[in-house]
Design an enzyme around this catalytic site. Structure first.
Site, short mmCIF file in Angstrom:
data_model
loop_
_atom_site.label_atom_id
_atom_site.label_comp_id
_atom_site.label_asym_id
_atom_site.label_seq_id
_atom_site.Cartn_x
_atom_site.Cartn_y
_atom_site.Cartn_z
N SER A 192 0.72 -1.03 0.08
CA SER A 192 0.11 0.15 0.04
C SER A 192 0.68 1.39 0.13
CB SER A 192 -0.97 -0.12 1.19
OG SER A 192 -1.90 1.29 1.16
N ASP A 195 -10.31 -4.26 -6.00
CA ASP A 195 -9.42 -3.43 -4.81
C ASP A 195 -10.15 -2.04 -4.55
OD1 ASP A 195 -7.98 -2.00 -2.98
OD2 ASP A 195 -5.94 -2.70 -3.86
N HIS A 223 -7.51 -5.08 -0.78
CA HIS A 223 -6.34 -4.30 -0.62
C HIS A 223 -5.10 -5.10 0.11
CE1 HIS A 223 -4.24 -0.74 -1.54
NE2 HIS A 223 -3.82 -0.40 -0.26
#
Length: 290
Positions: free
Chosen positions: A112, A234, A262
């Protein structure tokens, strides 16, 4: 963007005064003689988010994990709101860990927002990071002309306002959305618990850094072999984001996992580990002298 080089004369003396291993709760596992893999968590998480892929990686690699200051079991006394108001502050944590352990030529795996922290860290310390694996990355969450990051200005404004007014309530709503997989509520609950364990004041700073950063311009400067891992679905980083990153990082490779959400290291750990191991093998074989 001016990013400092990893040289002795640019080292931050305030940082070196800390015991970085304690400050960032550094842990090392796996084959002590194997190639080094550094795993970095995203917003609201800690190194435990990697626990399902670590055993596979550790069979043939030395695996280094840590918590960013303000996350997990890092030292809260080391928190500095000004430093961590920009992504460079988190990238500096990465570089500090690499220096402390005297690591060179590592593969950095960032999840991320850590994906972009890794991009910055690779520029800060080019002799220490030899490859990047970017797991569900986003160089900008905010939509722009010709770019779909997934969030409008109003979305971001409401997200940050909700987080700042009621962090625990925001966490209980947002974490299951980020995780996806509503048929596996235990995953959303784990991420909720992780969010809620983070100090709200520190989480607010990290959230603003995450959702307001724009690192699109940094992608072309990546000079190392790079893997981009995206999920088929996502809510936080739409499919087009992975293709955007792949098109702008020279020579990078995009892999789409048959996974939802995610956080594929939790929702699809075997597929995530397989993709990372394949990349690690490719990166190793491409290095001179291997």
């Amino acid at each position: 963007m001016d990013v400092r080089q990893d040289t002795a004369d640019t080292a931050d003396t305030a940082d070196t005064a800390h015991d970085v291993r304690h400050r960032n709760n550094v842990t090392v596992t796996g084959d002590p003689d194997g190639p080094v893999v550094v795993l970095a968590h995203g917003f609201g998480c800690d190194q435990q988010m990697w626990r399902l892929v670590v055993p596979r990686l550790a069979e043939r690699h030395r695996v280094v994990l840590f918590d960013y200051v303000g996350s997990g079991r890092s030292d809260p006394a080391a928190w500095d709101a000004d430093r961590y108001a920009s992504l460079e502050g988190y990238a500096q944590d990465v570089v500090d860990v690499l220096r402390e352990l005297d690591l060179e030529r590592v593969t950095f795996v960032g999840h991320s927002v850590s994906a972009m922290a890794g991009v910055l860290a690779a520029r800060m310390a080019p002799d220490r990071i030899a490859a990047l694996a970017l797991v569900t990355p986003s160089p900008r969450y905010l939509d722009d002309d010709g770019y779909r990051g997934g969030f409008t200005q109003e979305d971001i404004r409401e997200l940050l306002a909700s987080l700042e007014s009621n962090y625990l309530g925001w966490s209980s709503v947002m974490a299951p959305v980020v995780m996806g997989n509503p048929d596996r509520p235990e995953l959303g609950q784990e991420l909720t618990d992780s969010f809620c364990a983070t100090d709200p004041a520190m989480a607010r700073v990290f959230a603003r850094t995450t959702f307001l950063s724009d690192n699109r311009g940094d992608l072309a400067g990546v000079k190392v072999p790079t893997l981009i891992l995206e999920c088929a679905e996502d809510a936080l980083a739409p499919r087009g984001v992975g293709a955007f990153v792949q098109a702008r990082v020279p020579g990078s490779r995009l892999v789409t996992l048959d996974a939802t959400g995610h956080c594929p290291q939790l929702s699809a750990p075997e597929a995530t580990a397989d993709a990372l191991l394949d990349f690690l093998d490719r990166a190793r074989d491409a290095r001179p002298g291997t």
